[in-house]
Design a protein around this motif. Structure first.
Motif, PDB file in Angstrom:
ATOM      1  N   ASN A   1       0.842  -1.188   0.000  1.00 22.22           N
ATOM      2  CA  ASN A   1       0.000   0.000   0.000  1.00 22.22           C
ATOM      3  C   ASN A   1       0.882   1.245   0.000  1.00 22.22           C
ATOM      4  OD1 ASN A   1      -1.478   2.107   2.149  1.00 22.22           O
ATOM      5  ND2 ASN A   1      -2.830   1.271   0.565  1.00 22.22           N
ATOM      6  N   ALA A   2       0.451   2.273  -0.720  1.00 29.21           N
ATOM      7  CA  ALA A   2       1.203   3.514  -0.796  1.00 29.21           C
ATOM      8  C   ALA A   2       0.275   4.705  -0.658  1.00 29.21           C
ATOM      9  CB  ALA A   2       1.972   3.606  -2.114  1.00 29.21           C
ATOM     10  N   ASN A   3       0.744   5.723   0.039  1.00 27.82           N
ATOM     11  CA  ASN A   3      -0.012   6.950   0.255  1.00 27.82           C
ATOM     12  C   ASN A   3       0.729   8.119  -0.372  1.00 27.82           C
ATOM     13  OD1 ASN A   3      -1.721   8.948   1.126  1.00 27.82           O
ATOM     14  ND2 ASN A   3      -1.099   8.833   3.277  1.00 27.82           N
ATOM     15  N   THR A   4       0.127   8.715  -1.387  1.00 27.70           N
ATOM     16  CA  THR A   4       0.687   9.897  -2.033  1.00 27.70           C
ATOM     17  C   THR A   4      -0.116  11.153  -1.735  1.00 27.70           C
ATOM     18  OG1 THR A   4      -0.550   9.545  -4.096  1.00 27.70           O
ATOM     19  CG2 THR A   4       1.613   8.488  -3.900  1.00 27.70           C
ATOM     20  N   ARG A   5      -1.149  11.048  -0.924  1.00 28.91           N
ATOM     21  CA  ARG A   5      -2.012  12.173  -0.618  1.00 28.91           C
ATOM     22  C   ARG A   5      -1.423  13.035   0.491  1.00 28.91           C
ATOM     23  NH1 ARG A   5      -7.537   8.932   0.409  1.00 28.91           N
ATOM     24  NH2 ARG A   5      -6.067   7.920   1.833  1.00 28.91           N
ATOM     25  N   GLY A   6      -1.934  14.238   0.593  1.00 30.20           N
ATOM     26  CA  GLY A   6      -1.483  15.144   1.637  1.00 30.20           C
ATOM     27  C   GLY A   6      -1.994  14.780   3.012  1.00 30.20           C
ATOM     28  N   VAL A   7      -3.126  14.093   3.074  1.00 33.93           N
ATOM     29  CA  VAL A   7      -3.675  13.666   4.352  1.00 33.93           C
ATOM     30  C   VAL A   7      -2.916  12.444   4.845  1.00 33.93           C
ATOM     31  CG1 VAL A   7      -5.945  14.613   3.894  1.00 33.93           C
ATOM     32  CG2 VAL A   7      -5.439  12.276   3.212  1.00 33.93           C
TER      33      VAL A   7
END
Length: 120
Positions: free
Chosen positions: A96-102
């Motif tokens: 899983n990867a998070n590229t969002r600002g949140v």
């Protein structure tokens, strides 16, 4: 816009080890956080381990001390070293990867998963 490809799953006996790899299609310098989730048959998906771009890590209590998450930025790859495996660890493991600002997990990209089966 980010593809995640997992590898390294397989069948092992209890007490054995596996190392999972997750390779991203772009530099993980631009990914805020990456992690591993797992889902066993009949159970909900759960966070196993996560690592931020700054190197901070987090583990599920059930795997802490047995699993280690790490990064190789040059290879755009995150690893999950799994030692002392138990039958309860049997599941499909998802990168899983998070590229969002949140910062609320999970992130917005998922790999297709790799099967880990631990026999007793």
């Amino acid at each position: 816009q980010v593809q995640l490809v997992e590898s390294g799953g397989g069948l092992v006996q209890a007490g054995g080890s596996l190392r999972l790899s997750c390779t991203a299609s772009r530099s993980i310098f631009s990914i805020n956080a990456m992690g591993w989730y797992r889902q066993a048959p009949g159970k909900q998906r759960e966070l196993v381990a996560a690592i931020t771009s700054g190197g901070s890590t987090n583990y599920a209590s059930s795997v802490k001390g047995r699993f280690t998450i790490s990064r190789d930025n040059a290879k755009n790859t995150v690893y999950l070293q799994m030692n002392s495996l138990k039958p309860e660890d049997t599941a499909v493991y998802y990168c899983n990867a998070n590229t969002r600002g949140v910062t609320t997990p999970p992130g917005n990209y998922w790999g297709q998963g790799t099967q880990v089966t631990v026999s007793s």
